[in-house]
Write a protein that holds these residues in place. Structure first.
Motif, mmCIF file in Angstrom:
data_model
loop_
_atom_site.group_PDB
_atom_site.id
_atom_site.type_symbol
_atom_site.label_atom_id
_atom_site.label_comp_id
_atom_site.label_asym_id
_atom_site.label_seq_id
_atom_site.Cartn_x
_atom_site.Cartn_y
_atom_site.Cartn_z
ATOM 1 N N SER A 199 0.867 -1.287 -0.127
ATOM 2 C CA SER A 199 0.105 0.059 -0.088
ATOM 3 C C SER A 199 0.931 1.409 -0.078
ATOM 4 O O SER A 199 0.621 2.048 -0.730
ATOM 5 C CB SER A 199 -0.894 -0.133 1.308
ATOM 6 O OG SER A 199 -1.719 -1.079 1.156
ATOM 7 N N SER A 200 1.891 1.408 0.870
ATOM 8 C CA SER A 200 2.823 2.335 0.715
ATOM 9 C C SER A 200 3.477 2.590 -0.468
ATOM 10 O O SER A 200 3.694 3.721 -1.227
ATOM 11 C CB SER A 200 4.046 2.267 1.694
ATOM 12 O OG SER A 200 3.377 2.163 3.082
ATOM 13 N N THR A 201 4.003 1.377 -1.282
ATOM 14 C CA THR A 201 4.446 1.419 -2.633
ATOM 15 C C THR A 201 3.569 2.085 -3.682
ATOM 16 O O THR A 201 3.999 3.043 -4.349
ATOM 17 C CB THR A 201 4.652 -0.039 -3.073
ATOM 18 O OG1 THR A 201 5.998 -0.371 -2.482
ATOM 19 C CG2 THR A 201 4.949 -0.023 -4.682
ATOM 20 N N LEU A 202 2.475 1.502 -3.505
ATOM 21 C CA LEU A 202 1.160 2.357 -4.586
ATOM 22 C C LEU A 202 1.208 3.688 -4.144
ATOM 23 O O LEU A 202 1.022 4.548 -5.258
ATOM 24 C CB LEU A 202 -0.238 1.370 -4.490
ATOM 25 C CG LEU A 202 0.089 -0.062 -5.047
ATOM 26 C CD1 LEU A 202 -1.103 -0.699 -4.540
ATOM 27 C CD2 LEU A 202 0.344 -0.212 -6.238
ATOM 28 N N ALA A 203 1.162 4.160 -3.057
ATOM 29 C CA ALA A 203 0.969 5.680 -2.831
ATOM 30 C C ALA A 203 2.171 6.326 -3.209
ATOM 31 O O ALA A 203 2.106 7.502 -3.869
ATOM 32 C CB ALA A 203 0.667 5.839 -1.026
#
Length: 359
Positions: free
Chosen positions: A122-126
């Motif tokens: 989720s951090s990567t996508l953000a």
């Protein structure tokens, strides 16, 4: 004789994946159910989701990086709960546990690992919204610059191969802007046209040509490399035919896919294959540049395909196993039935994980 292809010969607009034709607005209230459904999906649900995606991207692009990372982690809990009964979510859990045999019969640690995977991804996508500035703002530390120089010394274009670890788009940026410019490559478009426009605009800002699938793109990549106009970066853990073929995890070597493409392009252009990957360190990253793969002495076959795929797997499989909680493609991997109960395979995975921890 054709002149060598240059980037200025290619309209940048042709790096935007082709979009589906827009249904007529009249179809929203038409009498044909199929057309009416398609029109409402295109103009209604897809457009609404596109507006949300675009607005969120712009908000995150304007936010401090630490906030963006935390924003992704915060949303991961809701995403994990929302999708927990979906097939892909169950596949993520199964793969994650099967590739960490030390967690077997330890449901508490399995759950913690699963939570961390969702948080990291989720951090990567953000953080995709910050992909152009992660490198320029000094959030990536490079390890192995001597390997990059050794690869350049071997001559020919670089064929940089990697895996979807960390915020991988930032690796594209690093090599294109500074480490090995100009750098091109293929990419797999998103199903959503709005996401593809976001990606397109992000890459346009850094003037990086990355090409969607198709024969025309393959032809251009071949000409750019063989003509000496660019280096190539390619991710060899792509999904093809509903499967991830690399790393091997004890399975047969594939006879097609990005790994094979990378090797054939290196052979055609007299290039040098250079494995690299990102590792997350909180809201910063390490860019690991591994030693280049030494080419064979055979001028016609600089890199034999099957042998080179095994060499690449030897580099990346231990890394992916060690950083399994950061591997984006986990959701598309289909392990063989009974994989987690095959003691020989589990012992193999355990040995590789131990080897990676020593690196």
């Amino acid at each position: 004789m054709k002149k060598p292809l240059q980037f200025q010969d290619i309209p940048f607009e042709e790096t935007l994946p082709e979009e589906p034709p827009a249904p007529a607005l009249a179809d929203l209230f038409g009498k044909t159910p199929v057309k009416r459904k398609g029109a409402w999906k295109y103009w209604g649900a897809s457009s609404l989701q596109g507006l949300i995606n675009t607005g969120t991207h712009q908000l995150l692009a304007a936010s401090p990086f630490g906030f963006v990372t935390a924003f992704g982690r915060h949303l991961s809990h809701a995403a994990r709960i929302r999708f927990q009964n979906r097939i892909f979510a169950k596949r993520i859990a199964r793969n994650l546990f099967a590739l960490q045999p030390e967690l077997k019969n330890n449901p508490a640690e399995q759950r913690k690992s699963l939570v961390r995977w969702w948080q990291n991804i989720s951090s990567t996508l953000a953080e995709f919204a910050k992909a152009n500035t992660i490198w320029t703002r000094g959030r990536i530390t490079v390890h192995g610059r001597e390997h990059l120089e050794a690869a350049k010394a071997l001559g020919g274009p670089l064929v940089i191969v990697s895996m979807h670890l960390g915020t991988w788009e930032a690796a594209f940026t690093a090599f294109h802007l500074d480490l090995a410019p100009p750098c091109t490559g293929p990419f797999q478009p998103e199903p959503c046209r709005f996401k593809n426009r976001i990606v397109y605009n992000l890459r346009r800002k850094r003037n990086q040509y990355l090409f969607p699938p198709g024969q025309k793109s393959a032809f251009r990549l071949h000409r750019l490399l063989t003509g000496g106009a660019a280096n190539l970066m390619i991710f060899i853990d792509e999904m093809r035919d509903n499967q991830i073929y690399l790393p091997l995890f004890g399975r047969p070597v594939p006879d097609a896919g990005n790994g094979v493409v990378a090797i054939k392009l290196a052979n055609a252009a007299g290039g040098t294959i250079l494995p690299v990957y990102l590792r997350r360190k909180g809201s910063r990253f390490d860019l690991i540049i591994e030693p280049p793969l030494a080419p064979s002495s055979d001028a016609k076959t600089r890199y034999p395909v099957e042998e080179t795929l095994h060499r690449l797997n030897d580099v990346f499989e231990p890394v992916v196993l060690r950083d399994i909680e950061h591997w984006y493609m986990l959701s598309e991997l289909r392990l063989p039935e009974g994989f987690e109960n095959d003691q020989a395979r589990q012992d193999h995975i355990a040995r590789l994980r131990a080897r990676a921890d020593e690196r």
